[in-house]
Write an enzyme that holds these catalytic residues in place. Structure first.
Site, PDB file in Angstrom:
ATOM      1  N   TYR A  55       0.842  -1.192   0.000  1.00  0.00           N
ATOM      2  CA  TYR A  55       0.000   0.000   0.000  1.00  0.00           C
ATOM      3  C   TYR A  55       0.883   1.251   0.000  1.00  0.00           C
ATOM      4  CZ  TYR A  55      -3.850  -3.141   1.397  1.00  0.00           C
ATOM      5  OH  TYR A  55      -4.783  -4.148   1.471  1.00  0.00           O
ATOM      6  N   ARG A  64     -14.708   9.985  -3.216  1.00  0.00           N
ATOM      7  CA  ARG A  64     -13.606   9.185  -3.747  1.00  0.00           C
ATOM      8  C   ARG A  64     -13.637   9.133  -5.269  1.00  0.00           C
ATOM      9  NH1 ARG A  64     -12.282   3.388  -1.245  1.00  0.00           N
ATOM     10  NH2 ARG A  64     -11.285   4.740   0.280  1.00  0.00           N
TER      11      ARG A  64
END
Length: 237
Positions: free
Chosen positions: A54, A228
């Site tokens: 990540y 988002r």
């Protein structure tokens, strides 16, 4: 907050787990990420899931900093190994013994902890013998660097094979982390029945389909500002 046993183990986790795949180290500034972690802790969440890949390791670093002031024994910290990290060289990927043993040390350093509660194979590695992978995980457990082992996005056949080898090596797989939501239910046919039989829980990712199932996106209407889906750092993709 309610708590559940993870798989056929004695480990209890909060039934809502805080993940940081598309946020820490990329879409969310570090101070905001810390505020989010504080809000999660205030809500009773004790379980935090991340991965070395990540934001190319940055998400682990941000989470480690955010949790540093907390009592370690009161938290359940999960991370993963498989995808390329660092300079993404030829051995910086997969589930070889080399990559697993190097990756766990890197994750522990970034998370500022001596161990993770759950170490997960982020995908199945078709290029490394499963025996090699499971032996490396067994050694990670015996060294005390991870307390439990799980997998992510493995199919039923792979889970069965991995669970059998783990049993031979003296540990058990206790979880699988699949994508699962009302819009994506492919695990129901084979993965869930196999997992139930073998004693694995599902730690599902994207349970609200990255926000699609929150109701904020209305048919025929523009995307909400700040959502988002409008984030050019990744969400818009």
């Amino acid at each position: 907050m309610e708590f559940r046993y993870l798989g056929n183990s004695g480990l209890k986790i909060s039934e809502i787990t805080y993940g940081n795949w598309l946020t820490h180290g990329s879409q969310v500034e570090n101070d905001v990420a810390t505020q989010c972690v504080r809000a999660a802790l205030d809500a009773g969440i004790t379980t935090f899931d991340t991965a070395d890949t990540y934001a190319n390791t940055a998400a682990e670093t941000v989470l480690g900093e955010a949790l540093q002031a907390e009592r370690r024994q009161s938290l359940e910290i999960f991370t993963k190994v498989y995808w390329p990290t660092g300079p993404k060289g030829h051995n910086d990927v997969g589930l070889s013994r080399k990559h697993i043993m190097e990756s766990i040390d890197g994750s522990l350093e970034r998370l500022q902890t001596d161990y993770v509660d759950l170490y997960q194979a982020h995908r199945y590695d078709h290029e490394t013998p499963l025996e090699e992978t499971m032996q490396a995980f067994a050694d990670v457990v015996r060294q005390g660097k991870a307390l439990y082992i799980g997998v992510s996005e493995w199919n039923a056949e792979q889970i069965r094979a991995g669970a059998a080898l783990a049993k031979e090596l003296g540990f058990q797989l206790i979880s699988n982390q699949p994508q699962y939501s009302m819009l994506w239910r492919v695990i129901e046919g084979e993965v869930v029945p196999a997992s139930k039989q073998l004693g694995l829980s599902q730690i599902v990712w994207s349970p609200i389909a990255q926000g699609v199932l929150t109701g904020k996106y209305k048919p025929g209407q523009p995307l909400p500002e700040g959502s988002r889906a409008t984030d050019e750092k990744g969400g818009a993709d």
